[in-house]
Write a protein that holds these residues in place. Structure first.
Motif, mmCIF file in Angstrom:
data_model
loop_
_atom_site.group_PDB
_atom_site.id
_atom_site.type_symbol
_atom_site.label_atom_id
_atom_site.label_comp_id
_atom_site.label_asym_id
_atom_site.label_seq_id
_atom_site.Cartn_x
_atom_site.Cartn_y
_atom_site.Cartn_z
ATOM 1 N N PRO A 1 -0.306 7.791 -4.638
ATOM 2 C CA PRO A 1 0.806 7.730 -5.597
ATOM 3 C C PRO A 1 1.997 6.944 -5.067
ATOM 4 C CG PRO A 1 0.000 9.986 -5.292
ATOM 5 C CD PRO A 1 -0.624 9.160 -4.219
ATOM 6 N N VAL A 2 2.885 6.592 -5.981
ATOM 7 C CA VAL A 2 4.087 5.835 -5.629
ATOM 8 C C VAL A 2 4.889 6.551 -4.548
ATOM 9 C CG1 VAL A 2 6.345 5.060 -6.492
ATOM 10 C CG2 VAL A 2 4.269 4.607 -7.819
ATOM 11 N N GLU A 3 4.949 7.886 -4.617
ATOM 12 C CA GLU A 3 5.714 8.642 -3.627
ATOM 13 C C GLU A 3 5.221 8.351 -2.214
ATOM 14 O OE1 GLU A 3 6.269 10.112 -7.492
ATOM 15 O OE2 GLU A 3 4.364 9.959 -6.383
ATOM 16 N N ASN A 4 3.909 8.219 -2.057
ATOM 17 C CA ASN A 4 3.352 7.932 -0.742
ATOM 18 C C ASN A 4 3.640 6.496 -0.321
ATOM 19 O OD1 ASN A 4 1.609 8.727 1.584
ATOM 20 N ND2 ASN A 4 0.309 7.090 0.788
ATOM 21 N N LEU A 5 3.608 5.576 -1.283
ATOM 22 C CA LEU A 5 3.945 4.185 -0.976
ATOM 23 C C LEU A 5 5.373 4.103 -0.442
ATOM 24 C CD1 LEU A 5 2.496 2.326 -4.118
ATOM 25 C CD2 LEU A 5 1.353 2.835 -1.946
ATOM 26 N N LEU A 6 6.266 4.837 -1.084
ATOM 27 C CA LEU A 6 7.665 4.826 -0.671
ATOM 28 C C LEU A 6 7.849 5.479 0.700
ATOM 29 C CD1 LEU A 6 9.248 5.800 -4.101
ATOM 30 C CD2 LEU A 6 9.456 3.578 -2.969
ATOM 31 N N GLU A 7 7.127 6.566 0.943
ATOM 32 C CA GLU A 7 7.236 7.272 2.220
ATOM 33 C C GLU A 7 6.768 6.404 3.384
ATOM 34 O OE1 GLU A 7 5.045 10.871 1.876
ATOM 35 O OE2 GLU A 7 6.468 11.809 0.471
ATOM 36 N N ASN A 8 5.834 5.502 3.126
ATOM 37 C CA ASN A 8 5.295 4.647 4.179
ATOM 38 C C ASN A 8 5.980 3.291 4.264
ATOM 39 O OD1 ASN A 8 2.689 5.822 5.629
ATOM 40 N ND2 ASN A 8 2.728 6.590 3.521
ATOM 41 N N THR A 9 6.997 3.099 3.427
ATOM 42 C CA THR A 9 7.824 1.899 3.524
ATOM 43 C C THR A 9 8.968 2.193 4.491
ATOM 44 O OG1 THR A 9 7.297 1.244 1.250
ATOM 45 C CG2 THR A 9 9.254 0.262 2.250
ATOM 46 N N VAL A 10 9.108 1.361 5.506
ATOM 47 C CA VAL A 10 10.088 1.615 6.560
ATOM 48 C C VAL A 10 11.470 1.091 6.177
ATOM 49 C CG1 VAL A 10 10.657 1.213 8.993
ATOM 50 C CG2 VAL A 10 8.268 1.553 8.309
ATOM 51 N N SER A 11 11.535 -0.140 5.702
ATOM 52 C CA SER A 11 12.821 -0.761 5.383
ATOM 53 C C SER A 11 13.073 -0.790 3.881
ATOM 54 C CB SER A 11 12.876 -2.196 5.928
ATOM 55 O OG SER A 11 12.715 -2.219 7.320
ATOM 56 N N ASN A 12 14.181 -0.221 3.455
ATOM 57 C CA ASN A 12 14.665 -0.286 2.072
ATOM 58 C C ASN A 12 13.662 0.204 1.012
ATOM 59 O OD1 ASN A 12 17.201 -1.607 2.843
ATOM 60 N ND2 ASN A 12 15.879 -3.349 3.338
ATOM 61 N N THR B 1 -12.668 2.425 -1.530
ATOM 62 C CA THR B 1 -11.634 3.158 -0.807
ATOM 63 C C THR B 1 -12.250 3.840 0.412
ATOM 64 O OG1 THR B 1 -10.440 3.553 -2.863
ATOM 65 C CG2 THR B 1 -9.840 4.915 -0.980
ATOM 66 N N GLU B 2 -11.602 3.668 1.566
ATOM 67 C CA GLU B 2 -12.113 4.237 2.809
ATOM 68 C C GLU B 2 -11.138 5.268 3.369
ATOM 69 O OE1 GLU B 2 -13.166 1.122 5.514
ATOM 70 O OE2 GLU B 2 -14.687 0.274 4.187
ATOM 71 N N ARG B 3 -11.381 5.681 4.596
ATOM 72 C CA ARG B 3 -10.556 6.686 5.273
ATOM 73 C C ARG B 3 -9.077 6.294 5.216
ATOM 74 N NH1 ARG B 3 -8.825 6.844 10.555
ATOM 75 N NH2 ARG B 3 -10.098 5.015 11.024
ATOM 76 N N GLY B 4 -8.237 7.291 4.956
ATOM 77 C CA GLY B 4 -6.811 7.031 4.863
ATOM 78 C C GLY B 4 -6.412 6.350 3.572
ATOM 79 N N ASN B 5 -7.299 6.399 2.562
ATOM 80 C CA ASN B 5 -7.057 5.778 1.252
ATOM 81 C C ASN B 5 -6.898 4.266 1.323
ATOM 82 O OD1 ASN B 5 -7.155 8.191 -0.252
ATOM 83 N ND2 ASN B 5 -5.042 8.665 0.320
ATOM 84 N N ARG B 6 -7.396 3.671 2.393
ATOM 85 C CA ARG B 6 -7.334 2.217 2.519
ATOM 86 C C ARG B 6 -8.324 1.565 1.554
ATOM 87 N NH1 ARG B 6 -5.764 4.072 7.532
ATOM 88 N NH2 ARG B 6 -4.412 2.705 8.765
ATOM 89 N N VAL B 7 -7.846 0.560 0.834
ATOM 90 C CA VAL B 7 -8.673 -0.104 -0.180
ATOM 91 C C VAL B 7 -9.082 -1.493 0.312
ATOM 92 C CG1 VAL B 7 -8.743 -0.962 -2.550
ATOM 93 C CG2 VAL B 7 -7.534 1.168 -2.022
#
Length: 410
Positions: A42-53, A82-88
């Motif tokens: 989800p978007v929430e996870n994308l944001l959590e893994n974004t370091v800058s801004n 999709t593999e381990r860690g939700n990597r696509v």
């Protein structure tokens, strides 16, 4: 390519300028040649893994999240998995197939592509971009007028793929603020030279924390690697994304070799090993606790005689051993260079760009996308998702702007 597709889908006439001999050169080396397209989360996870801004990306991620990215690639003929860690990844596991479907879609939409064409500057008049200056492989110059320009030239990572910073120079020359570009997702050099004796040793299921003085900046669980210059591997690359630009105090990496055990539990485990190896010397009693190549280096930090019989090791000495296994520290000398960095941290300041459209606040009709912006994330497909999200939003916004302002829409 993604931005050009998005813009062309709005009905605009699009010219894509590429200084290399082929499109998408950097894509070929992403994900070790497999191309980790995005992270299926989800978007929430994308944001959590974004370091800058990360807040800057709310609009872009909601315009095109990871599931929309997956749907886009399927729609243009690329099956994904999709593999381990939700990597696509592409189902074929070939980054070249990503390029093929993007190029096919460019052709279908009638996007004109010019290879071996280097942009040498922007044409800006009265705060509005009017086009670009270019030079071909023979250095013949040409002025190309346009109603809008989108810059997606990347950062400074892997210069051999063409990311040499021209776009950042154009942005600065036209009045945009730059956050100093630095390498990110990059191996780290350490002051301690113990790494040389452990070169090639990979550790799994360990915990690594990055400290700046007494402040913990990052902590993760996974894998890391000792190299001929310091430390590398997924955990170290992630930690590098949080390395302070101006460190107040020393930055250190703390390695927990037994993260699943508390100090008390680990002490009990060590005591059991000692009791099972009572006739052995201290240096020969740790085979089941530490990798063999690490033992002599590791023990070099302890004030315990290596030949001492295990049954003579004191409680205090055992406590020192346990404490070191839970907090094996290295002092960070600095990151490796851009040539080894997965991404660039820094770039065009997000303060000078409208998050809802990716248009410049400084120069009208100028748009940005991807790594040249001060946006970076952890490994796992997040950085490419930032690229696709910002590119599709920029292309759509640019197309809508052209529709409002012109009938020619070129």
């Amino acid at each position: 390519m993604a931005a050009a597709i998005s813009l062309a889908r709005e009905g605009a006439r699009v010219l894509l300028l590429e200084k290399n001999e082929k499109l998408g050169k950097k894509l070929y080396i992403t994900g070790k040649g497999r191309c980790n397209l995005t992270n299926a989360s989800p978007v929430e996870n994308l944001l959590e893994n974004t370091v800058s801004n990360p807040k800057f990306l709310y609009s872009a991620f909601h315009h095109m999240d990871s599931f929309a990215t997956m749907a886009f690639f399927r729609s243009i003929g690329l099956p994904v998995k999709t593999e381990r860690g939700n990597r696509v990844f592409p189902s074929s596991e070939k980054a070249s197939d990503v390029n093929k479907v993007l190029e096919k879609e460019l052709r279908r939409l009638g996007v004109e592509v010019r290879l071996h064409t280097e942009v040498t500057g922007l044409l800006v008049e009265d705060g509005v971009v009017r086009g670009v200056r270019t030079a071909d492989s023979r250095r013949r110059e040409e002025v190309l007028e346009a109603q809008g320009v989108l810059l997606a030239t990347g950062g400074l990572s892997y210069a051999m793929t063409g990311s040499t910073g021209e776009g950042l120079e154009f942005a600065a020359a036209s009045g945009h603020r730059l956050v100093e570009p630095v390498p990110s997702l990059v191996p780290l050099e350490t002051r301690e030279e113990e790494y040389a004796a452990m070169q090639g040793l990979a550790l799994k299921n360990v915990s690594l924390a990055l400290w700046n003085g007494k402040k913990k900046l990052y902590e993760g669980f996974g894998e890391m690697l000792f190299t001929h210059f310091g430390l590398s591997g997924p955990l170290v690359l992630s930690a590098s994304a949080y390395l302070p630009r101006n460190m107040q105090g020393e930055a250190t990496l703390s390695l927990d070799l037994k993260p699943g055990l508390s100090l008390e539990q680990l002490d009990a485990r060590v005591l059991r090993e000692f009791q099972a190896n009572m006739r052995k010397a201290f240096k020969n009693s740790l085979d089941s606790l530490l990798p063999k190549t690490m033992i002599p280096v590791f023990l070099g930090r302890l004030d315990i005689q290596l030949e001492k019989p295990v049954d003579q090791v004191t409680k205090e000495e055992r406590a020192a051993l346990v404490a070191l296994m839970k907090d094996y520290r290295f002092t960070v000398k600095g990151p490796r260079g851009f040539q080894e960095a997965v991404v660039t941290r820094g770039g065009v300041s997000t303060k000078d760009v409208r998050p809802g459209t990716m248009e410049s606040k400084i120069v009208e009709n100028l748009y940005f996308a991807g790594e040249m912006l001060d946006l970076d994330a952890l490994t796992g497909g997040y950085n490419l998702q930032i690229a696709f999200s910002t590119a599709f939003l920029a292309g759509k916004s640019m197309g809508e702007r052209l529709l409002q302002n012109s009938d020619t829409r070129s």
